[in-house]
Scaffold this motif. Structure first.
Motif, PDB file in Angstrom:
ATOM      1  N   SER A 118      49.321  50.165  49.139  1.00 54.64           N
ATOM      2  CA  SER A 118      48.919  50.086  50.540  1.00 54.64           C
ATOM      3  C   SER A 118      47.404  49.978  50.668  1.00 54.64           C
ATOM      4  O   SER A 118      46.889  49.144  51.422  1.00 54.64           O
ATOM      5  N   LEU A 119      46.664  50.802  49.924  1.00 57.12           N
ATOM      6  CA  LEU A 119      45.203  50.702  49.947  1.00 57.12           C
ATOM      7  C   LEU A 119      44.739  49.352  49.401  1.00 57.12           C
ATOM      8  O   LEU A 119      43.781  48.763  49.893  1.00 57.12           O
ATOM      9  N   GLY A 120      45.443  48.862  48.369  1.00 61.12           N
ATOM     10  CA  GLY A 120      45.087  47.565  47.806  1.00 61.12           C
ATOM     11  C   GLY A 120      45.236  46.447  48.806  1.00 61.12           C
ATOM     12  O   GLY A 120      44.468  45.472  48.813  1.00 61.12           O
ATOM     13  N   GLY A 121      46.233  46.559  49.679  1.00 62.40           N
ATOM     14  CA  GLY A 121      46.442  45.531  50.692  1.00 62.40           C
ATOM     15  C   GLY A 121      45.442  45.591  51.821  1.00 62.40           C
ATOM     16  O   GLY A 121      45.149  44.574  52.458  1.00 62.40           O
ATOM     17  N   GLY A 151      40.015  44.777  51.413  1.00 62.94           N
ATOM     18  CA  GLY A 151      39.741  43.432  50.917  1.00 62.94           C
ATOM     19  C   GLY A 151      38.648  42.781  51.735  1.00 62.94           C
ATOM     20  O   GLY A 151      37.664  43.425  52.120  1.00 62.94           O
ATOM     21  N   THR A 152      38.830  41.495  52.036  1.00 63.80           N
ATOM     22  CA  THR A 152      37.806  40.777  52.791  1.00 63.80           C
ATOM     23  C   THR A 152      37.609  41.364  54.186  1.00 63.80           C
ATOM     24  O   THR A 152      36.534  41.238  54.764  1.00 63.80           O
ATOM     25  N   GLY A 153      38.663  42.005  54.731  1.00 61.61           N
ATOM     26  CA  GLY A 153      38.526  42.631  56.048  1.00 61.61           C
ATOM     27  C   GLY A 153      37.456  43.692  56.066  1.00 61.61           C
ATOM     28  O   GLY A 153      36.797  43.909  57.084  1.00 61.61           O
ATOM     29  N   LEU A 154      37.261  44.373  54.939  1.00 60.36           N
ATOM     30  CA  LEU A 154      36.209  45.388  54.845  1.00 60.36           C
ATOM     31  C   LEU A 154      34.917  44.802  54.292  1.00 60.36           C
ATOM     32  O   LEU A 154      33.834  45.011  54.845  1.00 60.36           O
ATOM     33  N   PHE A 155      35.010  44.032  53.218  1.00 60.32           N
ATOM     34  CA  PHE A 155      33.806  43.584  52.522  1.00 60.32           C
ATOM     35  C   PHE A 155      33.093  42.424  53.210  1.00 60.32           C
ATOM     36  O   PHE A 155      31.905  42.214  52.986  1.00 60.32           O
ATOM     37  N   LEU A 156      33.803  41.645  54.037  1.00 63.04           N
ATOM     38  CA  LEU A 156      33.177  40.487  54.685  1.00 63.04           C
ATOM     39  C   LEU A 156      33.234  40.551  56.209  1.00 63.04           C
ATOM     40  O   LEU A 156      32.236  40.320  56.882  1.00 63.04           O
ATOM     41  N   SER A 157      34.412  40.864  56.773  1.00 59.62           N
ATOM     42  CA  SER A 157      34.585  40.797  58.235  1.00 59.62           C
ATOM     43  C   SER A 157      33.765  41.827  58.979  1.00 59.62           C
ATOM     44  O   SER A 157      33.496  41.663  60.173  1.00 59.62           O
ATOM     45  N   THR A 158      33.388  42.909  58.299  1.00 60.71           N
ATOM     46  CA  THR A 158      32.565  43.917  58.975  1.00 60.71           C
ATOM     47  C   THR A 158      31.238  43.329  59.443  1.00 60.71           C
ATOM     48  O   THR A 158      30.670  43.776  60.439  1.00 60.71           O
ATOM     49  N   GLY A 159      30.733  42.326  58.735  1.00 66.02           N
ATOM     50  CA  GLY A 159      29.490  41.683  59.159  1.00 66.02           C
ATOM     51  C   GLY A 159      29.656  40.969  60.484  1.00 66.02           C
ATOM     52  O   GLY A 159      28.789  41.047  61.366  1.00 66.02           O
ATOM     53  N   TYR A 160      30.785  40.270  60.666  1.00 61.91           N
ATOM     54  CA  TYR A 160      31.069  39.584  61.930  1.00 61.91           C
ATOM     55  C   TYR A 160      31.188  40.590  63.065  1.00 61.91           C
ATOM     56  O   TYR A 160      30.643  40.391  64.164  1.00 61.91           O
ATOM     57  N   THR A 161      31.901  41.685  62.818  1.00 60.29           N
ATOM     58  CA  THR A 161      32.088  42.713  63.844  1.00 60.29           C
ATOM     59  C   THR A 161      30.756  43.318  64.257  1.00 60.29           C
ATOM     60  O   THR A 161      30.485  43.504  65.455  1.00 60.29           O
ATOM     61  N   GLU A 208      42.763  34.150  49.500  1.00 59.45           N
ATOM     62  CA  GLU A 208      42.159  34.999  48.466  1.00 59.45           C
ATOM     63  C   GLU A 208      41.917  34.204  47.186  1.00 59.45           C
ATOM     64  O   GLU A 208      40.896  34.386  46.512  1.00 59.45           O
ATOM     65  N   PHE A 209      42.870  33.321  46.826  1.00 53.93           N
ATOM     66  CA  PHE A 209      42.680  32.481  45.641  1.00 53.93           C
ATOM     67  C   PHE A 209      41.430  31.615  45.786  1.00 53.93           C
ATOM     68  O   PHE A 209      40.623  31.487  44.861  1.00 53.93           O
ATOM     69  N   THR A 210      41.292  30.994  46.952  1.00 56.64           N
ATOM     70  CA  THR A 210      40.140  30.122  47.191  1.00 56.64           C
ATOM     71  C   THR A 210      38.835  30.900  47.131  1.00 56.64           C
ATOM     72  O   THR A 210      37.871  30.492  46.469  1.00 56.64           O
ATOM     73  N   ALA A 211      38.805  32.041  47.837  1.00 53.33           N
ATOM     74  CA  ALA A 211      37.582  32.844  47.862  1.00 53.33           C
ATOM     75  C   ALA A 211      37.228  33.361  46.469  1.00 53.33           C
ATOM     76  O   ALA A 211      36.049  33.393  46.089  1.00 53.33           O
ATOM     77  N   ASN A 253      29.491  41.161  43.701  1.00 53.83           N
ATOM     78  CA  ASN A 253      30.295  39.961  43.524  1.00 53.83           C
ATOM     79  C   ASN A 253      31.563  40.288  42.719  1.00 53.83           C
ATOM     80  O   ASN A 253      32.667  39.837  43.040  1.00 53.83           O
ATOM     81  N   PHE A 254      31.381  41.093  41.670  1.00 57.28           N
ATOM     82  CA  PHE A 254      32.521  41.503  40.849  1.00 57.28           C
ATOM     83  C   PHE A 254      33.460  42.412  41.637  1.00 57.28           C
ATOM     84  O   PHE A 254      34.690  42.280  41.559  1.00 57.28           O
ATOM     85  N   VAL A 255      32.890  43.330  42.401  1.00 62.24           N
ATOM     86  CA  VAL A 255      33.711  44.246  43.205  1.00 62.24           C
ATOM     87  C   VAL A 255      34.550  43.474  44.219  1.00 62.24           C
ATOM     88  O   VAL A 255      35.755  43.709  44.380  1.00 62.24           O
ATOM     89  N   ILE A 256      33.894  42.547  44.919  1.00 63.60           N
ATOM     90  CA  ILE A 256      34.615  41.767  45.922  1.00 63.60           C
ATOM     91  C   ILE A 256      35.678  40.893  45.267  1.00 63.60           C
ATOM     92  O   ILE A 256      36.772  40.701  45.810  1.00 63.60           O
ATOM     93  N   LEU A 257      35.376  40.372  44.067  1.00 62.04           N
ATOM     94  CA  LEU A 257      36.369  39.574  43.329  1.00 62.04           C
ATOM     95  C   LEU A 257      37.618  40.403  43.042  1.00 62.04           C
ATOM     96  O   LEU A 257      38.751  39.953  43.274  1.00 62.04           O
ATOM     97  N   THR A 258      37.443  41.619  42.549  1.00 60.75           N
ATOM     98  CA  THR A 258      38.605  42.468  42.277  1.00 60.75           C
ATOM     99  C   THR A 258      39.327  42.837  43.564  1.00 60.75           C
ATOM    100  O   THR A 258      40.557  42.957  43.582  1.00 60.75           O
ATOM    101  N   ALA A 259      38.555  42.993  44.652  1.00 60.75           N
ATOM    102  CA  ALA A 259      39.182  43.300  45.940  1.00 60.75           C
ATOM    103  C   ALA A 259      40.077  42.152  46.401  1.00 60.75           C
ATOM    104  O   ALA A 259      41.191  42.367  46.891  1.00 60.75           O
ATOM    105  N   LEU A 260      39.577  40.920  46.255  1.00 64.77           N
ATOM    106  CA  LEU A 260      40.365  39.757  46.657  1.00 64.77           C
ATOM    107  C   LEU A 260      41.644  39.650  45.837  1.00 64.77           C
ATOM    108  O   LEU A 260      42.727  39.381  46.375  1.00 64.77           O
ATOM    109  N   LEU A 261      41.552  39.862  44.533  1.00 66.52           N
ATOM    110  CA  LEU A 261      42.721  39.759  43.670  1.00 66.52           C
ATOM    111  C   LEU A 261      43.713  40.882  43.967  1.00 66.52           C
ATOM    112  O   LEU A 261      44.932  40.679  43.902  1.00 66.52           O
ATOM    113  N   SER A 262      43.210  42.053  44.312  1.00 69.95           N
ATOM    114  CA  SER A 262      44.084  43.166  44.658  1.00 69.95           C
ATOM    115  C   SER A 262      44.853  42.872  45.939  1.00 69.95           C
ATOM    116  O   SER A 262      46.059  43.115  46.031  1.00 69.95           O
TER     117      SER A 262
END
Length: 467
Positions: free
Chosen positions: A25-28, A31-41, A112-115, A295-304
């Protein structure tokens, strides 16, 4: 009331433990909602508006999970959402919710694959994005195809890494906010200047808080994966309530804590989605190789997230097949209890989403992402409506509240409040031109699902049985 779906669930292996469903559940959700979308918000709503939006989003998530807890413990079935909606609202609604949730995740997995492929360009600029995307797709497909336990174990460790990084970020960022760690360009604590001297807490007013709610809710999506895993969980009566409590509170702390740190350290005008705000913070703190680390952290987040999303979309197809709403071919299991056919179809459609993100980034891909954001909130509305109807039917049939091993508190106020808050988030889409496409595409998609269901069943009713 008897537990629905018990007869057909015996073929699934209940091999997940509490720690597995907690990390899935945490893995889902992380992800990008935390690591990227927070900037938009942060950019749209300002520092105070961003924190308020995440507090409201956390409340909505909490209310939805309270409703899901009662349903999942009483009826622990895999791919639970369409099953609940079918039984307590109507089969057409169950059919629609199943497809909405499946669509949400297959689109997310493709993105996620693309990112992930794009992130690899930082280290390997001469290797095509497609090669990395294909490698990650094969990796996640293999993890999901081997066995449920293997998938759960891999997700446990990957998601655990993200949790450690977020805790580290909140700790270091919090220290920097109060001037305990020096920040580049700031002689003293930057918190007060960013919060008060850049136009105040709500520089754009309160209305943008409504605009960003759908993005915030999408960022919190993934917590409901606990309901999807219910049919493959050891001792669900104990594991599910424990996981819900753990996931809800830790998710709240991670997300709200992170957005408070971001709001205190980054001027809202500098935030955006081009670069992760987490990278900006680490750069300003002066951590060596900060960009590479994140970059590595976000990569693992996307794959998770992709790993959890592929699991969720596969189980949704399996659940729809069990409810006899789609072909039984998609309900076939391997000897390890994996619905391989459903996994293959979900992966193929995810790859189509991946294609659209490159071939037509301004058309098809944007439309699919908009629908997925709308779909998550629509599924949450289906969950709380199902719990409302379940409790009412349970009591009407002579059931006693003390017989429910997990009860949603303050019924009926909790499901009603959750439904109205989710509906308000959807309405907020209309007032933001950048996100309005979610309504224009999402609402017709829902109508189309209902029409397909009724036409399919009308045709089946009109066909005489074989002699």
């Amino acid at each position: 009331m008897s537990k629905i779906g018990e007869n057909e669930q015996h073929t699934l292996k209940r091999s997940m433990k509490s720690r597995h469903i907690f990390m899935i559940s945490l893995g889902g959700v992380i992800g990008t909602g935390l690591f990227l979308s927070t900037g938009y918000t942060l950019n749209l709503a300002g520092p105070g508006g961003a924190v308020l939006a995440y507090l409201v989003g956390a409340l909505i998530m909490y209310l939805v999970m309270l409703c899901l807890g009662e349903l999942s413990v009483a009826m622990p079935v895999t791919g639970s959402f369409p099953a609940y909606a079918t039984k307590f609202i109507g089969p057409a609604t169950g059919f629609t919710i199943g497809w909405l949730y499946w669509l949400t995740w297959v689109v997310t997995v493709g993105s996620e694959f693309t990112a992930a492929g794009l992130l690899m360009q930082r280290w390997f600029p001469n290797i095509s994005v497609w090669i990395w995307s294909a490698i990650f797709a094969v990796l996640l497909f293999t993890l999901n195809a081997l066995s449920v336990k293997f998938f759960a174990e891999s997700e446990f460790w990957v998601a655990g890494f993200k949790v450690i990084v977020i805790i580290l970020f909140i700790g270091l960022g919090g220290a920097a906010m109060f001037g305990l760690i020096p920040m580049e360009g700031h002689a003293s604590a930057p918190m007060f200047s960013n919060l008060l001297n850049q136009g105040g807490l709500f520089p754009n007013g309160f209305l943008p808080v409504l605009f960003v709610m759908i993005s915030v809710n999408f960022a919190f999506s993934g917590t409901e994966l606990i309901g999807v895993t219910a049919g493959e969980t050891e001792n669900p009566d104990v594991s599910i309530p424990r996981s819900i409590r753990t996931v809800v509170w830790r998710t709240m702390i991670f997300f709200v804590g992170a957005i408070i740190v971001l709001a205190g350290l980054i001027p809202w005008k500098e935030a955006g989605v081009i670069e992760s705000p987490f990278v900006l913070v680490f750069d300003k703190i002066g951590i060596p190789y900060a960009a590479d680390i994140m970059n590595f952290v976000i990569l693992t987040a996307l794959l998770s997230v992709g790993n959890s999303g592929l699991y969720a979309s596969t189980r949704m197809l399996w659940a729809l097949s069990q409810e006899k709403m789609i072909s039984p071919w998609l309900g076939k299991l391997t000897s390890n209890g994996v619905p391989l056919n459903a996994l293959i179809i979900s992966m193929l459609v995810s790859c189509l989403s991946l294609l659209s993100s490159v071939i037509a980034p301004d058309t098809v891909y944007v439309v699919l992402i908009a629908i997925s954001g709308f779909a998550v909130v629509a599924v949450w509305m289906g969950i709380v409506a199902s719990q409302f109807m379940f409790r009412r039917q349970f009591l009407k049939e002579g059931g006693r509240l003390q017989d429910l091993k997990y009860r949603t508190p303050l019924y009926p106020y909790v499901p009603i409040a959750a439904f109205l808050l989710c509906l308000t988030s959807c309405i907020g889409l209309y007032f933001d031109p950048a996100q309005r496409i979610a309504l224009y595409c999402g609402v017709p998609f829902v109508v189309m699902c209902y029409l397909i269901y009724y036409l399919k069943n009308k045709k089946s009713a009109a066909t005489p049985p074989a002699q």
